[in-house]
Design an enzyme around this catalytic site. Sequence first.
Site, PDB file in Angstrom:
ATOM      1  N   ILE A 172       0.693  -0.976   0.298  1.00 18.35           N
ATOM      2  CA  ILE A 172       0.281  -0.173  -0.272  1.00 18.35           C
ATOM      3  C   ILE A 172       0.869   1.688  -0.068  1.00 18.35           C
ATOM      4  O   ILE A 172       0.580   2.338  -0.940  1.00 18.35           O
ATOM      5  CB  ILE A 172      -1.056   0.357   1.509  1.00 18.35           C
ATOM      6  CG1 ILE A 172      -1.791  -1.352   1.106  1.00 18.35           C
ATOM      7  CG2 ILE A 172      -1.695   0.959   1.472  1.00 18.35           C
ATOM      8  CD1 ILE A 172      -2.904  -1.332   2.846  1.00 18.35           C
ATOM      9  N   ASP A 185      10.613   2.432   6.983  1.00 17.88           N
ATOM     10  CA  ASP A 185      10.704   0.976   7.291  1.00 17.88           C
ATOM     11  C   ASP A 185      11.797  -0.044   7.293  1.00 17.88           C
ATOM     12  O   ASP A 185      12.341  -0.214   6.351  1.00 17.88           O
ATOM     13  CB  ASP A 185      10.009   0.541   5.092  1.00 17.88           C
ATOM     14  CG  ASP A 185       9.340  -0.623   5.527  1.00 17.88           C
ATOM     15  OD1 ASP A 185       9.793  -1.806   6.729  1.00 17.88           O
ATOM     16  OD2 ASP A 185       7.994  -1.806   5.070  1.00 17.88           O
ATOM     17  N   ALA A 195      -4.492   1.915   8.289  1.00 20.35           N
ATOM     18  CA  ALA A 195      -3.349   0.521   8.286  1.00 20.35           C
ATOM     19  C   ALA A 195      -4.532  -0.044   9.673  1.00 20.35           C
ATOM     20  O   ALA A 195      -5.307  -0.372   9.527  1.00 20.35           O
ATOM     21  CB  ALA A 195      -2.394   0.644   8.808  1.00 20.35           C
ATOM     22  N   ARG A 196      -4.348   0.537  10.842  1.00 18.29           N
ATOM     23  CA  ARG A 196      -4.802  -0.342  11.702  1.00 18.29           C
ATOM     24  C   ARG A 196      -5.222   1.175  13.386  1.00 18.29           C
ATOM     25  O   ARG A 196      -4.057   1.758  13.465  1.00 18.29           O
ATOM     26  CB  ARG A 196      -4.149  -1.337  12.802  1.00 18.29           C
ATOM     27  CG  ARG A 196      -4.491  -2.722  11.329  1.00 18.29           C
ATOM     28  CD  ARG A 196      -6.008  -3.248  12.064  1.00 18.29           C
ATOM     29  NE  ARG A 196      -6.420  -4.002  10.916  1.00 18.29           N
ATOM     30  CZ  ARG A 196      -6.676  -3.659   9.635  1.00 18.29           C
ATOM     31  NH1 ARG A 196      -6.572  -3.452   9.110  1.00 18.29           N
ATOM     32  NH2 ARG A 196      -6.831  -5.316   9.143  1.00 18.29           N
ATOM     33  N   ASP A 236      -9.280   5.236   8.302  1.00 17.22           N
ATOM     34  CA  ASP A 236     -10.294   4.374   8.111  1.00 17.22           C
ATOM     35  C   ASP A 236     -10.800   3.611   8.882  1.00 17.22           C
ATOM     36  O   ASP A 236     -11.834   2.828   8.966  1.00 17.22           O
ATOM     37  CB  ASP A 236      -9.771   4.024   6.916  1.00 17.22           C
ATOM     38  CG  ASP A 236     -10.629   2.905   6.101  1.00 17.22           C
ATOM     39  OD1 ASP A 236     -12.033   3.104   6.028  1.00 17.22           O
ATOM     40  OD2 ASP A 236     -10.134   1.681   5.709  1.00 17.22           O
ATOM     41  N   GLU A 287     -13.599  -1.004  17.174  1.00 19.03           N
ATOM     42  CA  GLU A 287     -14.212  -0.412  16.161  1.00 19.03           C
ATOM     43  C   GLU A 287     -15.888  -1.519  16.542  1.00 19.03           C
ATOM     44  O   GLU A 287     -15.462  -2.513  16.798  1.00 19.03           O
ATOM     45  CB  GLU A 287     -14.038  -1.817  14.468  1.00 19.03           C
ATOM     46  CG  GLU A 287     -12.541  -0.415  14.188  1.00 19.03           C
ATOM     47  CD  GLU A 287     -12.409  -0.744  12.890  1.00 19.03           C
ATOM     48  OE1 GLU A 287     -12.898  -1.195  12.993  1.00 19.03           O
ATOM     49  OE2 GLU A 287     -11.278   0.007  12.899  1.00 19.03           O
ATOM     50  N   HIS A 311     -13.810   2.033   8.336  1.00 24.31           N
ATOM     51  CA  HIS A 311     -12.649   0.508   7.735  1.00 24.31           C
ATOM     52  C   HIS A 311     -12.915   0.677   6.431  1.00 24.31           C
ATOM     53  O   HIS A 311     -13.613  -1.460   6.632  1.00 24.31           O
ATOM     54  CB  HIS A 311     -12.780  -0.334   8.899  1.00 24.31           C
ATOM     55  CG  HIS A 311     -11.450  -1.545   8.524  1.00 24.31           C
ATOM     56  ND1 HIS A 311     -10.940  -1.417  10.187  1.00 24.31           N
ATOM     57  CD2 HIS A 311     -10.902  -1.935   7.721  1.00 24.31           C
ATOM     58  CE1 HIS A 311     -10.090  -2.930   9.855  1.00 24.31           C
ATOM     59  NE2 HIS A 311      -9.893  -2.605   8.336  1.00 24.31           N
ATOM     60  N   GLY A 319     -11.300   0.766   3.611  1.00 21.68           N
ATOM     61  CA  GLY A 319     -10.164   0.925   2.522  1.00 21.68           C
ATOM     62  C   GLY A 319      -9.940  -0.688   1.636  1.00 21.68           C
ATOM     63  O   GLY A 319     -10.291  -0.722  -0.037  1.00 21.68           O
TER      64      GLY A 319
HETATM   65  N1  LIG Z   1      -8.278   0.060   5.644  1.00 22.10           N
HETATM   66  C1  LIG Z   1      -8.139  -1.204   5.153  1.00 22.10           C
HETATM   67  O1  LIG Z   1      -9.147  -1.707   5.145  1.00 22.10           O
HETATM   68  C2  LIG Z   1      -7.358  -1.884   5.313  1.00 22.10           C
HETATM   69  C3  LIG Z   1      -6.869  -3.045   4.360  1.00 22.10           C
HETATM   70  C4  LIG Z   1      -5.765  -3.453   4.077  1.00 22.10           C
HETATM   71  C5  LIG Z   1      -4.455  -3.400   4.677  1.00 22.10           C
HETATM   72  N2  LIG Z   1      -5.026  -2.763   5.859  1.00 22.10           N
HETATM   73  C6  LIG Z   1      -3.765  -2.152   6.572  1.00 22.10           C
HETATM   74  O2  LIG Z   1      -2.590  -2.024   5.617  1.00 22.10           O
HETATM   75  C7  LIG Z   1      -1.596  -1.852   6.757  1.00 22.10           C
HETATM   76  C8  LIG Z   1      -0.161  -2.626   5.330  1.00 22.10           C
HETATM   77  O3  LIG Z   1      -0.836  -3.037   4.138  1.00 22.10           O
HETATM   78  P1  LIG Z   1       0.091  -3.705   2.966  1.00 22.10           P
HETATM   79  O4  LIG Z   1      -1.017  -4.024   1.625  1.00 22.10           O
HETATM   80  O5  LIG Z   1       0.628  -2.350   2.605  1.00 22.10           O
HETATM   81  O6  LIG Z   1       1.115  -4.551   4.504  1.00 22.10           O
HETATM   82  P2  LIG Z   1       2.555  -5.195   3.567  1.00 22.10           P
HETATM   83  O7  LIG Z   1       2.980  -5.889   4.004  1.00 22.10           O
HETATM   84  O8  LIG Z   1       2.836  -5.146   2.189  1.00 22.10           O
HETATM   85  O9  LIG Z   1       3.636  -3.800   4.058  1.00 22.10           O
HETATM   86  C9  LIG Z   1       3.588  -3.512   5.392  1.00 22.10           C
HETATM   87  C10 LIG Z   1       5.035  -2.972   5.794  1.00 22.10           C
HETATM   88  O10 LIG Z   1       5.004  -2.276   6.952  1.00 22.10           O
HETATM   89  C11 LIG Z   1       6.522  -2.260   7.219  1.00 22.10           C
HETATM   90  N3  LIG Z   1       6.838  -2.309   8.441  1.00 22.10           N
HETATM   91  C12 LIG Z   1       7.280  -3.377   9.629  1.00 22.10           C
HETATM   92  N4  LIG Z   1       7.300  -2.695  10.975  1.00 22.10           N
HETATM   93  C13 LIG Z   1       7.413  -1.655  10.659  1.00 22.10           C
HETATM   94  C14 LIG Z   1       7.887  -1.057  11.888  1.00 22.10           C
HETATM   95  N5  LIG Z   1       7.892  -0.595  12.903  1.00 22.10           N
HETATM   96  N6  LIG Z   1       7.686   0.902  11.021  1.00 22.10           N
HETATM   97  C15 LIG Z   1       7.678   0.884   9.847  1.00 22.10           C
HETATM   98  N7  LIG Z   1       7.257   0.151   8.997  1.00 22.10           N
HETATM   99  C16 LIG Z   1       6.995  -1.406   9.379  1.00 22.10           C
HETATM  100  C17 LIG Z   1       6.426  -3.759   6.754  1.00 22.10           C
HETATM  101  O11 LIG Z   1       8.465  -3.765   6.450  1.00 22.10           O
HETATM  102  C18 LIG Z   1       6.097  -3.469   5.150  1.00 22.10           C
HETATM  103  O12 LIG Z   1       6.768  -3.608   4.339  1.00 22.10           O
HETATM  104  C19 LIG Z   1      -1.676  -3.639   6.994  1.00 22.10           C
HETATM  105  O13 LIG Z   1      -1.154  -4.009   8.263  1.00 22.10           O
HETATM  106  C20 LIG Z   1      -2.839  -3.613   6.617  1.00 22.10           C
HETATM  107  O14 LIG Z   1      -3.457  -3.368   8.948  1.00 22.10           O
HETATM  108  C21 LIG Z   1      -6.094  -1.943   5.818  1.00 22.10           C
END
Ligand SMILES: NC(=O)c1ccc[n+]([C@@H]2O[C@H](COP(=O)([O-])OP(=O)(O)OC[C@H]3O[C@@H](n4cnc5c(N)ncnc54)[C@H](O)[C@@H]3O)[C@@H](O)[C@H]2O)c1
Length: 325
Positions: free
Chosen positions: A154, A173, A233-234, A258, A263, A282, A284
């Site tokens: 993302i 990251d 994210a969360r 989001d 929730e 939520h 996304g």
């Molecule tokens: N709003 C929504 O509906 C929705 C939908 C999908 C995902 N998400 C959230 O989005 C987040 C990211 O999703 P994604 O598909 O990009 O995941 P992804 O696994 O592709 O990317 C997550 C990145 O976070 C990095 N990371 C881990 N620990 C970290 C830290 N301490 N500091 C900074 N970066 C760190 C990882 O190295 C990785 O590159 C997910 O964890 C999920 O919770 C939300």
Amino acid sequence: MTYRFLVTTTSLGQGGRQLLAEADCTVDYLDDANDVAEVERRMSSVAYDAVISRTVALNAKAINACPTLKIICKHGVGVTNIDVAAATERGIPVLTTPATNAQSVAELTLALMLNGARRLPFFQQEVTAGRWTRTGDGEELQGKTLGLVGFGEIGRRVARFARIIGMQVAFFDPAAPTDGDFDGAQRCETLEALLPLSDVLSLHCPVTPKTQLMINAERLTLLPPNATLINTARGELIDEDALFAALQSGQLRAAALDTVTHEPLAADHPFRALHNLIITPHIGGSTPQALDAVAQSAARQCLAFLDNQQINLSACVNPQVLNRS
Ligand SMILES: NC(=O)c1ccc[n+]([C@@H]2O[C@H](COP(=O)([O-])OP(=O)(O)OC[C@H]3O[C@@H](n4cnc5c(N)ncnc54)[C@H](O)[C@@H]3O)[C@@H](O)[C@H]2O)c1
């Protein structure tokens, strides 16, 4: 061999439904997508082989109540609603569906950024109330810096969008290689180095013991004046009391969320009274395109595991149970 699935929401995208129907599986859905007790009740009374877990909690009580359960797949990637430790204890793999909804979440992030910058919810409310208010302090994003916490599926997509509207991009990251090609984005060694650069800070990392409450009162003070915080994210990544105080005092210009820690957001939650906070429930990953891709991926992975076929190991959040079996 046919299998019995529980999907912990009220429906599943067409692609997933079709795969499960072709495999002759029986699929049950919840009557109420937010009812934890219903999940526990069903898990204790039906011999499920697999659970496709949406956002309602899948707790230890539910996991332990279903002795036939063999596989859990998160509908998406964030597993904070699943008691992974309880699944691991029982030797049950917990899978995710990487990259399937990333485009939709990235597009929502861009929408929240632009809405925050131009204060669209405020102007919409004014027009809805019968007024034609043209004063406001919306601003351009061009030339500003977007700071990304997490540069995965993302985060990288959001970075591409931001560059197109003339923003600079920096990110933190810990998994990003020091010599990687980041398409013009600046890699920061620490979160503390990223924050002072970030006119807009956007969170895209998972919740872990290291990231939980990572955006706290002290770190909010490291952002530039008038910064905006976006979280798709969360909720658990943010100290919500500290965020409330920073928005109320004007230390932060705006925020857009989001997702929140609890929730659905309580009807009387103080967040609802803030005029510089946009909240979406939520959504996304809730586009037909993303829902279809996620559902297909979840169904395919569960079926592969149940049929003893190869699964994508990088999609498993507790791979130690695979080594055990
Ligand atoms: N709003 C929504 O509906 C929705 C939908 C999908 C995902 N998400 C959230 O989005 C987040 C990211 O999703 P994604 O598909 O990009 O995941 P992804 O696994 O592709 O990317 C997550 C990145 O976070 C990095 N990371 C881990 N620990 C970290 C830290 N301490 N500091 C900074 N970066 C760190 C990882 O190295 C990785 O590159 C997910 O964890 C999920 O919770 C939300």
